[in-house]
Design an enzyme around this catalytic site. Structure first.
Site, short mmCIF file in Angstrom:
data_model
loop_
_atom_site.label_atom_id
_atom_site.label_comp_id
_atom_site.label_asym_id
_atom_site.label_seq_id
_atom_site.Cartn_x
_atom_site.Cartn_y
_atom_site.Cartn_z
N ASP A 1 -8.01 -38.29 -43.10
CA ASP A 1 -7.59 -37.24 -44.03
C ASP A 1 -6.85 -37.86 -45.21
O ASP A 1 -6.29 -38.95 -45.09
CB ASP A 1 -6.62 -36.27 -43.35
CG ASP A 1 -7.24 -35.56 -42.16
OD1 ASP A 1 -8.48 -35.45 -42.11
OD2 ASP A 1 -6.46 -35.13 -41.28
N1 URA Z 1 -7.23 -36.87 -36.86
C1 URA Z 1 -6.73 -36.15 -37.87
O1 URA Z 1 -6.28 -35.03 -37.67
N2 URA Z 1 -6.72 -36.68 -39.09
C2 URA Z 1 -7.19 -37.92 -39.36
O2 URA Z 1 -7.14 -38.36 -40.51
C3 URA Z 1 -7.70 -38.66 -38.29
C4 URA Z 1 -7.72 -38.11 -37.05
#
Ligand code: URA
Length: 242
Positions: free
Chosen positions: A102
Site C-alpha cells: 500500500d
Molecule cells: N497488507 C496490507 O494491508 N498492506 C500492505 O501493504 C501489505 C500487506
C-alpha cells in the site's frame, strides 16, 4: 538480441535514437566499431559506448526499501512510483514490482524482470511467507494470536491461518509481527481490523527467505546478490500446494 534493441533496453533512447547512436559510430563490439544496427549480439560480447564499457545486463532483480507515500506501480500520471526511485535502466528493461505494498506501507519490495518468478512468489498456493511489523492502536493478546492462527473471516474471503507474535502491548498500542502466505488487497490491515484494531504503521520485513537489508534506508535499493536470488528461486521451485 539486436544491437538497437539492447541499447533501448539499457535506457539509451528510443529504438530510433539507439539506431542513430550506432550509425554515428559510437558503439564498439568486442573492440571493433559497429555501425550496423541489425548486428545480432551473442552472450558475452563486450559492448563499449563512447569508449566506456556498457553494463549490458537486461535481467535484473532489485531489493528496494519502499518508503511510505510512494505508489507500487510502474507509472502514474500524478504520483511518484517505486520505479521513479530507480535509475531509468530498470524501467527500460522491464523490471516490475513483485506484488504490491500500500502507499502507506513501507519496507521490502522486490522488483524483477522475471515474470515467472514473480508469479510463483505471489501464488497463494505456494504459501511464501511474508513477514510484516505492525503497530496497532490498542492491546493485542492470546485471543488475537488464536484468531490469526485459525484463519480470520473477512468480508469476502477467509484468510489463511497466519502467525501473530506480539512484541509489546499496552492499553494504547501494540507492536506485533505477522506472517501471511497470501497477499490480498489490504490483507494485514483488514486482518487486524477484524480484531477491532487499526494499523497505524506497517512495514514488510521479509518475503520467504529474503529479508530487508538492514543497511538500506527508505528509498534505497540494491541488486540482489546471486545467492539471494538462488534462495528465492529455490523457495518457489516445485509444485504448488493446495
Ligand atoms: N497488507 C496490507 O494491508 N498492506 C500492505 O501493504 C501489505 C500487506
Amino acid at each position: 538480441m539486436r544491437l538497437d534493441r539492447l541499447l533501448s533496453l539499457l535506457a539509451l533512447g528510443t529504438r530510433s535514437q539507439a539506431r542513430e547512436i550506432v550509425k554515428g559510430g559510437r558503439i564498439a563490439v568486442n573492440g571493433q566499431t559497429e555501425r550496423n544496427v541489425d548486428r545480432r549480439l551473442n552472450k558475452g560480447d563486450q559492448i563499449v559506448l563512447d569508449g566506456q564499457p556498457l553494463d549490458a545486463r537486461t535481467v535484473r532483480h532489485v531489493m528496494l526499501y519502499k518508503p511510505c507515500g510512494v505508489l507500487t506501480a510502474a507509472m502514474d500520471k500524478k504520483q511518484k512510483t517505486v520505479l521513479d526511485l530507480l535509475p531509468p535502466v530498470y524501467k527500460a528493461c522491464g523490471c516490475m514490482p513483485v506484488g504490491r505494498l500500500d502507499k502507506d506501507t513501507e519496507g521490502l519490495l522486490l522488483l524483477s524482470t522475471d515474470g515467472e518468478m514473480a508469479h510463483r512468489l505471489l501464488s497463494p498456493k505456494r504459501h511464501v511467507q511474508k513477514c510484516y511489523r505492525a503497530e496497532v492502536d490498542g492491546p493485542l493478546n492470546d485471543a488475537d494470536i488464536a484468531a490469526f492462527r485459525q484463519g480470520l473471516a473477512l468480508s469476502d474471503f477467509t484468510a489463511q491461518p497466519a502467525k501473530l507474535e506480539i512484541l509489546s502491548s499496552c492499553a494504547e498500542k501494540a507492536v506485533a509481527l505477522v506472517w501471511v502466505g497470501e497477499g490480498k488487497y489490504h490483507q494485514v490491515r483488514r486482518m487486524f481490523a477484524a480484531r477491532g484494531r487499526t494499523v497505524k504503521a506497517l512495514k514488510r520485513l521479509s518475503i520467504g527467505p529474503l529479508a530487508l537489508d538492514e543497511s538500506l534506508h527508505p528509498g534505497e535499493y540494491r541488486e540482489l546478490e546471486p545467492q539471494k536470488l538462488q534462495m528465492l528461486l529455490s523457495a518457489v521451485s516445485g509444485e504448488e500446494n493446495p
